[in-house]
Design a protein around this motif. Structure first.
Motif, mmCIF file in Angstrom:
data_model
loop_
_atom_site.group_PDB
_atom_site.id
_atom_site.type_symbol
_atom_site.label_atom_id
_atom_site.label_comp_id
_atom_site.label_asym_id
_atom_site.label_seq_id
_atom_site.Cartn_x
_atom_site.Cartn_y
_atom_site.Cartn_z
ATOM 1 N N LYS A 78 12.977 -4.384 -9.205
ATOM 2 C CA LYS A 78 10.914 -4.163 -8.879
ATOM 3 C C LYS A 78 10.793 -5.934 -8.069
ATOM 4 N N HIS A 79 9.655 -6.024 -7.474
ATOM 5 C CA HIS A 79 10.430 -6.917 -6.553
ATOM 6 C C HIS A 79 8.461 -7.642 -6.849
ATOM 7 N N LEU A 80 8.467 -8.683 -7.307
ATOM 8 C CA LEU A 80 7.256 -10.081 -7.025
ATOM 9 C C LEU A 80 6.719 -10.128 -5.499
ATOM 10 N N PHE A 81 6.335 -9.766 -5.140
ATOM 11 C CA PHE A 81 6.257 -10.809 -3.264
ATOM 12 C C PHE A 81 5.425 -11.991 -3.450
ATOM 13 N N GLY A 82 3.902 -11.766 -4.216
ATOM 14 C CA GLY A 82 3.256 -13.650 -4.567
ATOM 15 C C GLY A 82 1.780 -12.320 -4.750
ATOM 16 N N ILE A 83 0.716 -12.963 -3.946
ATOM 17 C CA ILE A 83 -0.344 -12.659 -4.533
ATOM 18 C C ILE A 83 -1.107 -12.948 -2.677
ATOM 19 N N VAL A 84 -1.554 -11.524 -2.563
ATOM 20 C CA VAL A 84 -2.418 -12.238 -0.993
ATOM 21 C C VAL A 84 -3.874 -11.640 -1.236
ATOM 22 N N THR A 85 -4.288 -12.309 -0.037
ATOM 23 C CA THR A 85 -6.183 -12.015 -0.195
ATOM 24 C C THR A 85 -6.405 -11.037 0.871
ATOM 25 N N VAL A 86 -7.378 -10.402 0.623
ATOM 26 C CA VAL A 86 -8.267 -9.133 1.151
ATOM 27 C C VAL A 86 -8.726 -9.587 1.894
ATOM 28 N N GLY A 87 -8.919 -9.429 3.215
ATOM 29 C CA GLY A 87 -10.082 -9.747 4.228
ATOM 30 C C GLY A 87 -11.297 -9.416 4.269
ATOM 31 N N GLU A 88 -12.344 -9.674 5.027
ATOM 32 C CA GLU A 88 -14.023 -8.967 5.206
ATOM 33 C C GLU A 88 -13.623 -7.629 5.298
ATOM 34 N N LYS A 89 -12.906 -7.306 6.528
ATOM 35 C CA LYS A 89 -12.470 -5.713 5.976
ATOM 36 C C LYS A 89 -11.786 -5.258 5.520
ATOM 37 N N GLY A 90 -11.146 -5.733 4.694
ATOM 38 C CA GLY A 90 -9.892 -4.772 3.565
ATOM 39 C C GLY A 90 -9.320 -5.250 4.199
ATOM 40 N N GLN A 91 -8.680 -5.944 4.929
ATOM 41 C CA GLN A 91 -6.479 -6.052 5.715
ATOM 42 C C GLN A 91 -6.475 -6.765 4.653
ATOM 43 N N ILE A 92 -4.845 -6.948 4.230
ATOM 44 C CA ILE A 92 -3.983 -7.978 3.554
ATOM 45 C C ILE A 92 -2.964 -8.128 4.867
ATOM 46 N N ILE A 93 -2.074 -8.791 4.168
ATOM 47 C CA ILE A 93 -1.045 -9.161 5.280
ATOM 48 C C ILE A 93 0.216 -9.169 4.834
ATOM 49 N N ILE A 94 1.194 -7.738 3.724
ATOM 50 C CA ILE A 94 1.866 -7.396 3.744
ATOM 51 C C ILE A 94 2.813 -9.542 4.298
ATOM 52 N N PRO A 95 3.768 -9.652 2.476
ATOM 53 C CA PRO A 95 4.497 -10.436 2.358
ATOM 54 C C PRO A 95 5.758 -10.511 3.119
ATOM 55 N N VAL A 96 6.838 -11.392 3.987
ATOM 56 C CA VAL A 96 7.399 -11.325 5.058
ATOM 57 C C VAL A 96 8.654 -11.140 4.680
ATOM 58 N N ARG A 97 9.097 -11.341 3.353
ATOM 59 C CA ARG A 97 10.223 -10.899 2.457
ATOM 60 C C ARG A 97 9.889 -9.605 2.539
ATOM 61 N N ALA A 98 8.750 -9.038 1.793
ATOM 62 C CA ALA A 98 8.789 -7.634 1.716
ATOM 63 C C ALA A 98 8.352 -6.775 2.495
ATOM 64 N N ARG A 99 7.979 -7.398 3.694
ATOM 65 C CA ARG A 99 8.462 -6.321 5.676
ATOM 66 C C ARG A 99 10.147 -6.456 5.690
ATOM 67 N N LYS A 100 10.703 -7.634 5.166
ATOM 68 C CA LYS A 100 11.706 -7.158 5.924
ATOM 69 C C LYS A 100 12.542 -6.697 4.799
ATOM 70 N N LEU A 101 12.553 -6.316 3.705
ATOM 71 C CA LEU A 101 13.309 -5.929 2.428
ATOM 72 C C LEU A 101 12.671 -4.036 2.851
ATOM 73 N N PHE A 102 11.963 -4.068 2.885
ATOM 74 C CA PHE A 102 11.338 -2.649 2.989
ATOM 75 C C PHE A 102 11.445 -1.823 4.551
ATOM 76 N N GLY A 103 11.314 -2.684 5.712
ATOM 77 C CA GLY A 103 11.732 -2.594 6.953
ATOM 78 C C GLY A 103 10.473 -2.334 7.906
ATOM 79 N N ILE A 104 9.288 -2.841 7.326
ATOM 80 C CA ILE A 104 7.877 -2.354 8.107
ATOM 81 C C ILE A 104 7.736 -4.348 9.260
ATOM 82 N N ALA A 105 7.862 -2.602 9.915
ATOM 83 C CA ALA A 105 7.087 -3.590 11.711
ATOM 84 C C ALA A 105 6.400 -3.367 11.820
ATOM 85 N N PRO A 106 5.320 -4.252 12.874
ATOM 86 C CA PRO A 106 4.404 -4.443 13.899
ATOM 87 C C PRO A 106 4.011 -2.200 13.847
ATOM 88 N N GLY A 107 3.146 -1.580 14.176
ATOM 89 C CA GLY A 107 3.065 -0.859 14.431
ATOM 90 C C GLY A 107 3.341 0.132 13.412
#
Length: 147
Positions: A78-107
């Motif tokens: 299980k992972h706790l990647f930290g806290i993110v803030t929701v932007g005006e249009k509902g966007q969030i930024i997925i933390p780098v550690r999470a993107r690397k661990l789960f292989g999430i890339a732009p697009g």
């Protein structure tokens, strides 16, 4: 950091120093020294500790509650990647550690699932989710064909 993490996890698992020591084959005094910061276990013993406490060795050694809003060390896998803030249009930024661990890339396409009762969201890679949905569909078709 290690000593504080050990104390927190031991108490979370409702173990005394003596009970933890018995589970990993050391003395109560050794556990007390680790918790006070007077010494640290060898790698093999550290791995046993992590297994008994159901966390990764890395988290046991380096988890910093101050950087995680005071939250506890998550269980292994299980992972706790930290806290993110929701932007005006509902966007969030997925933390780098999470993107690397789960292989999430732009697009990449993601599926967002929600549970109103639990007030929770889940984010899954679309290809994984669609693959799982296809597998379930095939199993259901096979079940219908057999009846």
């Amino acid at each position: 950091m290690f000593g504080k993490n050990l104390i927190q996890l031991r108490k979370m698992h409702q173990l005394t120093q003596e009970a933890l020591a018995e589970k990993i084959g050391v003395t109560r005094q050794a556990v007390a020294k680790w918790e006070s910061g007077d010494s640290v276990p060898d790698l093999q013993t550290g791995q046993k500790l992590a297994e008994v406490l159901n966390v990764s060795l890395d988290e046991l050694v380096s988890f910093e509650t101050e950087n995680q809003a005071g939250l506890l060390i998550p269980p292994k896998g299980k992972h706790l990647f930290g806290i993110v803030t929701v932007g005006e249009k509902g966007q969030i930024i997925i933390p780098v550690r999470a993107r690397k661990l789960f292989g999430i890339a732009p697009g990449d396409q993601l599926v967002i699932l929600g549970d109103e009762a639990q007030q929770g969201l889940a984010v899954l890679k679309a290809d994984s989710f669609l693959g799982m949905a296809d597998l379930i569909r095939k199993q259901m078709e096979n079940k219908i064909d057999k009846n």
